[in-house]
Write a protein that holds these residues in place. Structure first.
Motif, PDB file in Angstrom:
ATOM      1  N   GLN B  84       5.985   7.961   4.877  1.00  0.00           N
ATOM      2  CA  GLN B  84       6.945   8.512   3.926  1.00  0.00           C
ATOM      3  C   GLN B  84       7.167   7.603   2.741  1.00  0.00           C
ATOM      4  OE1 GLN B  84      10.413   9.322   6.180  1.00  0.00           O
ATOM      5  NE2 GLN B  84       9.441  11.025   7.235  1.00  0.00           N
ATOM      6  N   LEU B  85       6.532   6.434   2.744  1.00  0.00           N
ATOM      7  CA  LEU B  85       6.726   5.516   1.624  1.00  0.00           C
ATOM      8  C   LEU B  85       5.987   6.031   0.401  1.00  0.00           C
ATOM      9  CD1 LEU B  85       6.203   2.117   3.391  1.00  0.00           C
ATOM     10  CD2 LEU B  85       8.321   2.979   2.463  1.00  0.00           C
ATOM     11  N   PRO B  86       6.424   5.615  -0.809  1.00  0.00           N
ATOM     12  CA  PRO B  86       5.693   6.047  -2.014  1.00  0.00           C
ATOM     13  C   PRO B  86       4.297   5.437  -2.029  1.00  0.00           C
ATOM     14  CG  PRO B  86       7.374   4.431  -2.559  1.00  0.00           C
ATOM     15  CD  PRO B  86       7.599   4.798  -1.143  1.00  0.00           C
ATOM     16  N   THR B  87       3.326   6.271  -2.339  1.00  0.00           N
ATOM     17  CA  THR B  87       1.940   5.796  -2.312  1.00  0.00           C
ATOM     18  C   THR B  87       1.339   5.865  -3.701  1.00  0.00           C
ATOM     19  OG1 THR B  87       1.122   7.983  -1.874  1.00  0.00           O
ATOM     20  CG2 THR B  87       1.588   6.614   0.032  1.00  0.00           C
ATOM     21  N   GLU B  88       0.277   5.121  -3.862  1.00  0.00           N
ATOM     22  CA  GLU B  88      -0.470   5.210  -5.110  1.00  0.00           C
ATOM     23  C   GLU B  88      -1.928   4.991  -4.768  1.00  0.00           C
ATOM     24  OE1 GLU B  88       1.858   2.250  -6.901  1.00  0.00           O
ATOM     25  OE2 GLU B  88       0.581   0.610  -6.251  1.00  0.00           O
ATOM     26  N   ARG B  89      -2.750   5.344  -5.694  1.00  0.00           N
ATOM     27  CA  ARG B  89      -4.173   5.245  -5.442  1.00  0.00           C
ATOM     28  C   ARG B  89      -4.710   4.015  -6.159  1.00  0.00           C
ATOM     29  NH1 ARG B  89      -7.881   7.994  -2.829  1.00  0.00           N
ATOM     30  NH2 ARG B  89      -6.603   9.403  -1.664  1.00  0.00           N
ATOM     31  N   VAL B  90      -5.292   3.097  -5.411  1.00  0.00           N
ATOM     32  CA  VAL B  90      -5.850   1.876  -5.994  1.00  0.00           C
ATOM     33  C   VAL B  90      -7.292   1.788  -5.567  1.00  0.00           C
ATOM     34  CG1 VAL B  90      -5.760  -0.637  -5.919  1.00  0.00           C
ATOM     35  CG2 VAL B  90      -3.645   0.660  -5.960  1.00  0.00           C
ATOM     36  N   GLU B  91      -8.201   2.033  -6.476  1.00  0.00           N
ATOM     37  CA  GLU B  91      -9.631   1.924  -6.165  1.00  0.00           C
ATOM     38  C   GLU B  91     -10.024   2.764  -4.964  1.00  0.00           C
ATOM     39  OE1 GLU B  91     -10.519  -2.164  -5.601  1.00  0.00           O
ATOM     40  OE2 GLU B  91      -9.811  -2.729  -7.584  1.00  0.00           O
ATOM     41  N   GLU B  92      -9.753   4.002  -5.040  1.00  0.00           N
ATOM     42  CA  GLU B  92     -10.142   5.010  -4.041  1.00  0.00           C
ATOM     43  C   GLU B  92      -9.504   4.791  -2.683  1.00  0.00           C
ATOM     44  OE1 GLU B  92     -14.653   4.415  -5.688  1.00  0.00           O
ATOM     45  OE2 GLU B  92     -14.136   4.093  -3.605  1.00  0.00           O
TER      46      GLU B  92
END
Lengths: 273, 371
Positions: B84-92
């Protein structure tokens, strides 16, 4: 740092090797045996910690009175802060469990089960010590697919069961996967023996946080016992005549009425003067 | 119309109910029922389960399966929280941002003490100067663009000018460009020196001895005195043959510092030395330090020899060298033979060391007392 005592047997050495494997690359395993007794004389441990710049240590030994002994401890400013002695009752090594292992250097998940961990001061310190020992480096982000293994500590009937499982993420209907576990790593059954805990003021001193790291307190915000948040707003003095209220067209003054009002006001002023 | 509407309403309701049931089923796979909620510290990837382990108590001596089930439930809850934490995309890769760890653990090393203020900070505090907010970029007329206020390619760099007018009172053959570059180098060096001095003050390090030794013209009396002392000692003989001025006083406090043993250190050594002291005091026979005795003897012999030589040379000068060097050779053995002990005669061959072990040896009786 992982140190062997003067009379460490094969089980204790294997335990130290397994823990070293779990904690690579942040651990150092000393190969030679050191004839010291941590509970009597702490100077050699402090010397080692100064030389290797490690503050967490694990010391394994074996004798008739205390078979399969493991002392786990931490230091503050190169002096011993806490030391807890655990006896190993049962041990299954990493190589005895024929499963695939996870890559080294992954940050493990830690789970403590059982209400014993909060009841006594000894258990509370043990919990804090185990967290300190087994958590990896503190990172701001973590790759969700890289959560590979979990260390589970259960306190039951005076024994502490330490198990490590590898995580398998299975599909579930929604975004969060379903977890299946597979026993991977060393499993230990531990019994609490002696403890050497730091005095209260030394512990307080070691917990002191520099001002920069203290969580910033938000001003004008307070919390209730029920969880309601109260805030305080400071406003400037309002000019109530210029207040924006709801405009109702029906009550709007028509120009003729306004003129008569002005005339009345003027006459009133003249009368007063 | 109404009946059609009711039927449609029913089908809509049915659809909604079905959707809810599907959701519940899906969630069932990942929901776990616990009496007490777990406590999470996501910064440390930690979960604490306070529920009493009743299921395990019934299990018996090998609760492996139950432990695994309990672990699976707890891990599921932890994973639910983490997802449930905020996620982001870092290098696939999908990366979740972890919050700060909330468990307070003791520190490894003590809190660093606050650094002392630099000289500028002290001055600014004294005068009440506050930092003015300045913009990073300044308009540069010459190049016609916005340039940095300081740093690489700054706006007004006086070393980069292509034309400098010779100022009124200056020598026409002087190189103004070189003068400006030299001034800049001096400013940079001074800044670096101040920075290092601030650092040294912060770490309370010993400043290297050359720090106060350059003549600046503004040195105080103490600094000059120190510089003079250091200069005196920095010769090949460490200042032994440096003459002093006629009325100059000897410097006080520049001798060797005495080192004392710590108050309580090695108890065994202290005990040993105290007992040795008592033994020496109690013994009837005096102790003889052979090394010191032999050195003293040798020094006395040398002095006598030198005195004899001087006398001979003086007498020789006056009486025309009648006795000559022969007198020297005769004079040496009988005068020393009386003072030398038999045991000391062997000093030439073996030195004082082998004899040093036996202090109460029979060879020395009533020998030289240690002063």
């Amino acid at each position: 740092m992982l140190i062997k005592g003067g009379n460490a047997n094969s089980m204790v050495t294997q335990v130290l090797k397994d823990v070293y494997a779990l904690k690579k690359p942040y651990g150092v395993l000393y190969k030679k045996k050191n004839i010291t007794r941590p509970f009597e004389d702490q100077t050699s441990l402090e010397f080692f910690s100064k030389k290797s710049d490690c503050s967490l240590f694990m010391f394994g030994s074996h004798n008739k009175k205390r078979p399969n002994n493991l002392v786990i401890g931490r230091m503050y400013d190169y002096h011993v802060l806490d030391m807890i002695e655990l006896g190993i009752e049962k041990f299954v090594s990493l190589k005895d469990i024929k499963n695939s292992k996870c890559p080294e250097g992954t940050k493990p998940m830690l789970i403590f089960a059982g209400d014993d961990f909060d009841v006594t001061e000894d258990y509370r310190r043990l919990k804090s010590l185990l967290i300190d020992f087994f958590r990896g480096p503190t990172v701001p982000n973590i790759r969700l697919a890289g959560l590979e293994y979990v260390l589970h500590f259960t306190a039951l009937n005076g024994k502490i069961y330490f198990r490590s499982y590898k995580l398998l993420l299975k599909k579930s209907g929604c975004r969060t996967p379903r977890i299946e576990l597979e026993e991977m790593g060393p499993s230990l059954d531990l019994v609490l023996r002696r403890t050497h805990l730091a005095s209260d003021d030394l512990y307080k001193l070691s917990m002191k946080m520099p001002k920069a790291l203290k969580p910033k307190k938000k001003k004008n915000v307070s919390h209730d016992t029920f969880g309601t948040t109260y805030g305080r707003i400071h406003m400037q003095k309002q000019d109530l005549s210029k207040l924006q209220t709801r405009k109702m067209k029906g009550l709007k003054k028509r120009p003729a009425e306004r003129i008569t009002e002005d005339q009345e006001k003027k006459s009133k002023r003249i009368k007063k003067n | 119309m109404s009946s059609g509407g009711a039927m449609e309403g029913q089908s809509v309701e049915e659809l909604l109910a079905k959707a809810e049931r599907d959701e519940a089923e899906k969630l069932q796979r990942i929901t776990v029922h616990k009496e007490l909620e777990l406590e999470f510290d996501l910064g440390n990837l930690l979960a604490s389960d306070r529920n009493p382990p009743t299921g395990l108590r019934r299990a018996g001596p090998t609760p492996e399966a139950e432990l695994q089930a309990l672990a699976r439930d707890n891990t599921q809850l932890l994973i639910n929280q983490l997802w449930q934490l905020p996620t982001e995309r870092v290098e696939e890769a999908l990366v979740a941002r972890l919050p700060e760890p909330t468990t307070r653990l003791p520190r490894e090393k003590p809190v660093p003490r606050p650094r002392p203020l630099t000289r500028w900070q002290q001055f600014a505090r004294l005068k009440g100067i506050r930092p003015k907010k300045k913009t990073n970029l300044v308009w540069d007329e010459v190049s016609g663009q916005w340039r940095r206020r300081w740093g690489y390619q700054r706006a007004r760099d006086d070393t980069k000018e292509w034309l400098i007018e010779v100022p009124g009172g200056a020598d026409p053959s002087e190189d103004q460009f070189a003068k400006r570059i030299q001034a800049k180098k001096e400013r940079v060096a001074k800044n670096e020196l101040n920075r290092l001095r601030n650092l040294a003050r912060a770490h309370k390090m010993q400043l290297p001895s050359a720090a106060g030794m350059h003549p600046t013209g503004h040195q105080s009396k103490e600094e000059l005195g120190r510089a003079m002392q250091v200069a005196k000692v920095s010769t090949a003989s460490v200042g032994r043959f440096q003459e002093r001025l006629p009325k100059e006083k000897a410097p006080r406090g520049s001798g060797k510092k005495r080192k004392f043993q710590p108050l309580f250190g090695d108890f065994a050594a202290e005990k040993k030395s105290q007992l040795e002291l008592l033994r020496v005091m109690k013994s009837k026979k005096p102790q003889l330090d052979v090394t010191r005795a032999t050195n003293k003897q040798m020094r006395e012999e040398d002095q006598e020899e030198a005195a004899k030589r001087r006398k001979m040379s003086q007498k020789g000068k006056r009486k025309g060298g009648r006795q000559g060097p022969g007198g020297k050779r005769k004079g040496v053995p009988p005068s020393q033979g009386g003072k030398r002990k038999a045991g000391l005669g062997s000093k030439m061959n073996s030195g004082p060391l082998p004899l040093g072990g036996k202090r109460k040896g029979g060879q020395h009786h009533g020998g030289k007392r240690r002063k």
